[in-house]
Design a protein around this motif. Structure first.
Motif, PDB file in Angstrom:
ATOM      1  N   TYR A  52       0.854  -1.200   0.000  1.00  0.00           N
ATOM      2  CA  TYR A  52       0.000   0.000   0.000  1.00  0.00           C
ATOM      3  C   TYR A  52       0.882   1.239   0.000  1.00  0.00           C
ATOM      4  CZ  TYR A  52      -3.270   3.481   1.978  1.00  0.00           C
ATOM      5  OH  TYR A  52      -4.032   4.607   2.224  1.00  0.00           O
ATOM      6  N   ILE A  53       0.657   2.120  -0.982  1.00  0.00           N
ATOM      7  CA  ILE A  53       1.442   3.355  -1.059  1.00  0.00           C
ATOM      8  C   ILE A  53       0.519   4.528  -1.378  1.00  0.00           C
ATOM      9  CG2 ILE A  53       2.130   2.747  -3.429  1.00  0.00           C
ATOM     10  CD1 ILE A  53       4.712   4.417  -2.901  1.00  0.00           C
ATOM     11  N   PRO A  54       0.086   5.249  -0.327  1.00  0.00           N
ATOM     12  CA  PRO A  54      -0.714   6.451  -0.543  1.00  0.00           C
ATOM     13  C   PRO A  54       0.183   7.652  -0.797  1.00  0.00           C
ATOM     14  CG  PRO A  54      -0.458   6.090   1.794  1.00  0.00           C
ATOM     15  CD  PRO A  54       0.301   4.977   1.096  1.00  0.00           C
ATOM     16  N   ILE A  55      -0.415   8.803  -1.042  1.00  0.00           N
ATOM     17  CA  ILE A  55       0.378  10.022  -1.212  1.00  0.00           C
ATOM     18  C   ILE A  55       1.090  10.374   0.090  1.00  0.00           C
ATOM     19  CG2 ILE A  55       0.223  12.516  -1.645  1.00  0.00           C
ATOM     20  CD1 ILE A  55      -2.098  11.876  -3.575  1.00  0.00           C
ATOM     21  N   ALA A  56       0.379  10.168   1.207  1.00  0.00           N
ATOM     22  CA  ALA A  56       0.961  10.433   2.521  1.00  0.00           C
ATOM     23  C   ALA A  56       0.133   9.728   3.577  1.00  0.00           C
ATOM     24  CB  ALA A  56       1.018  11.928   2.814  1.00  0.00           C
ATOM     25  N   LEU A  57       0.788   9.324   4.668  1.00  0.00           N
ATOM     26  CA  LEU A  57       0.083   8.821   5.832  1.00  0.00           C
ATOM     27  C   LEU A  57      -0.192   9.976   6.795  1.00  0.00           C
ATOM     28  CD1 LEU A  57       1.980   5.457   6.449  1.00  0.00           C
ATOM     29  CD2 LEU A  57      -0.288   5.784   5.418  1.00  0.00           C
ATOM     30  N   ASN A  58      -0.812   9.658   7.918  1.00  0.00           N
ATOM     31  CA  ASN A  58      -1.212  10.661   8.905  1.00  0.00           C
ATOM     32  C   ASN A  58      -2.222  11.654   8.339  1.00  0.00           C
ATOM     33  OD1 ASN A  58       0.534   9.626  10.986  1.00  0.00           O
ATOM     34  ND2 ASN A  58       2.246  10.562   9.893  1.00  0.00           N
ATOM     35  N   ASP A  84       5.359   5.224   3.030  1.00  0.00           N
ATOM     36  CA  ASP A  84       4.860   6.584   3.225  1.00  0.00           C
ATOM     37  C   ASP A  84       5.777   7.586   2.534  1.00  0.00           C
ATOM     38  OD1 ASP A  84       3.719   8.943   4.047  1.00  0.00           O
ATOM     39  OD2 ASP A  84       4.357   8.782   6.144  1.00  0.00           O
ATOM     40  N   PRO A  85       5.387   8.112   1.370  1.00  0.00           N
ATOM     41  CA  PRO A  85       6.205   9.115   0.673  1.00  0.00           C
ATOM     42  C   PRO A  85       6.125  10.497   1.317  1.00  0.00           C
ATOM     43  CG  PRO A  85       4.711   7.958  -0.822  1.00  0.00           C
ATOM     44  CD  PRO A  85       4.240   7.679   0.563  1.00  0.00           C
ATOM     45  N   ASN A  86       5.206  10.647   2.285  1.00  0.00           N
ATOM     46  CA  ASN A  86       5.074  11.907   3.036  1.00  0.00           C
ATOM     47  C   ASN A  86       4.841  13.105   2.123  1.00  0.00           C
ATOM     48  OD1 ASN A  86       4.954  13.409   5.413  1.00  0.00           O
ATOM     49  ND2 ASN A  86       7.153  13.831   5.402  1.00  0.00           N
ATOM     50  N   ASN A  87       3.962  12.915   1.145  1.00  0.00           N
ATOM     51  CA  ASN A  87       3.543  13.996   0.244  1.00  0.00           C
ATOM     52  C   ASN A  87       4.684  14.551  -0.602  1.00  0.00           C
ATOM     53  OD1 ASN A  87       1.323  15.440  -0.751  1.00  0.00           O
ATOM     54  ND2 ASN A  87       1.760  17.208   0.538  1.00  0.00           N
ATOM     55  N   ASN A  88       5.658  13.703  -0.891  1.00  0.00           N
ATOM     56  CA  ASN A  88       6.796  14.095  -1.719  1.00  0.00           C
ATOM     57  C   ASN A  88       6.746  13.281  -3.006  1.00  0.00           C
ATOM     58  OD1 ASN A  88       9.419  14.125  -2.951  1.00  0.00           O
ATOM     59  ND2 ASN A  88      10.324  14.793  -1.011  1.00  0.00           N
ATOM     60  N   PRO A  89       6.423  13.906  -4.145  1.00  0.00           N
ATOM     61  CA  PRO A  89       6.284  13.151  -5.398  1.00  0.00           C
ATOM     62  C   PRO A  89       7.532  12.363  -5.788  1.00  0.00           C
ATOM     63  CG  PRO A  89       5.328  15.336  -5.639  1.00  0.00           C
ATOM     64  CD  PRO A  89       6.048  15.324  -4.319  1.00  0.00           C
TER      65      PRO A  89
END
Length: 340
Positions: A52-58, A84-89
């Protein structure tokens, strides 16, 4: 009783005893059908890996997807991994490349844009990994999509705005639109649905259509300027609840929260319901992240059981959107946030 009748009766009773014994033994072992179905099911899913790889967790949306998906797949004996890429493209692209190289059985991905990840998603399926795209698709059509029809969401939002601000309402007809990331499917398709409806009513005037990139502070700053320039603004439409809460705060700061109808679409968390209960949002179009999490698990299990070549077909699981307002924004309509 004649001897012939007596013998026949005894034969029937003996047969009943035999049948009863066979039935009892069958019940102890369960049905053959149940055993075979379970064996087929376990063979297809047990021990498989879902990534699972979303744009960001939390973030309530992605956290709820992940929570439900993890519970569902682990209960079935599958392995669950998350990145978790933490909203980093850039970090997301690197994380996806590494995942594809590891060749999990299924990858569930939320796309930040329609182009960024498409090559890696295609590569994943070409080497045998099923790809499920959630809520925001890329230009590559993978084995499954789980999420909303964004054009439908846009139309539904716009139709309600027209009822409040359009021809015959006596209102200014002025509307603000707060988009997310301009190249995200949620923005591209949602704005298509919104403008399809708005363009049919000459009374509607879109005075601002800007991207806040899913950020509440950016939405606040944009809206602060808009409400100063257009104090008779009739409605604000935001493409995500958390982002649109910033727009609502700017409208409240200007003393216009009772005048401007604030709309948003989103996952339907307790945060969204709180905005409705506090009067910051007028109406909210929920696409129910909890239900989407279950659909993600169902999609993964379906693909694994069918066993077809990844990418050979495209299956869609569309979420039915539900309107929330102050009257129904409570209880099961609003999923709880995780405890810190």
């Amino acid at each position: 009783m004649s001897r012939r009748l007596l013998n026949a009766t005894l034969a029937v009773l003996a047969g009943a005893v035999v049948v009863g014994g066979v039935t009892a033994r069958a019940q102890e072992g369960g049905t053959k059908t149940a055993r075979e179905l379970r064996e087929q099911y376990d063979k297809a899913v047990k021990g498989k890996t879902v990534a699972y790889i979303p744009i960001a967790l939390n973030v309530p949306l992605s956290d709820e997807w992940g929570r439900v998906l993890r519970d569902e797949v682990e209960w079935r004996g599958m392995k669950f991994i998350v990145r978790d890429p933490n909203n980093n493209p850039s970090a997301m692209q690197q994380a996806l490349t590494a995942l594809v190289n590891d060749k999990p059985d299924v990858i569930v991905v939320q796309n930040p844009s329609v182009t960024l990840l498409q090559k890696e998603l295609k590569r994943a399926e070409s080497q045998g990994t099923y790809v499920i795209q959630v809520n925001m698709s890329s230009n590559y059509k993978s084995s499954a999509f789980v999420g909303v029809d964004w054009v439908e969401i846009g139309r539904m939002l716009a139709e309600d705005v027209v009822k409040q601000c359009g021809t015959g309402t006596g209102k200014s007809g002025k509307v603000q639109i707060v988009q997310g990331e301009l190249t995200a499917a949620a923005s591209v398709d949602q704005i298509a649905g919104v403008m399809e409806v708005f363009n049919k009513d000459p009374a509607i005037k879109v005075v601002s259509n800007q991207a806040a990139n899913w950020d509440a502070n950016t939405a606040l700053n944009i809206t602060s300027t808009v409400i100063q320039q257009h104090p008779d603004l009739c409605a604000s439409v935001g493409f995500w609840g958390i982002m649109e809460s910033g727009a609502a705060q700017a409208i409240r700061n200007a003393g216009k929260i009772d005048q401007v109808k604030v709309y948003a679409s989103g996952e339907g968390s307790q945060l969204d319901c709180d905005q409705l209960q506090q009067g910051s949002f007028y109406k909210f179009l929920s696409y129910k992240a909890t239900e989407q999490g279950h659909d993600l698990a169902t999609a993964a299990i379906s693909l694994l059981q069918m066993g077809e070549k990844p990418g050979s077909r495209n299956i869609e699981y569309y979420t039915r959107p539900v309107w929330l307002d102050k009257a129904n924004a409570h209880g099961a309509m609003c999923f709880a946030l995780p405890k810190s």
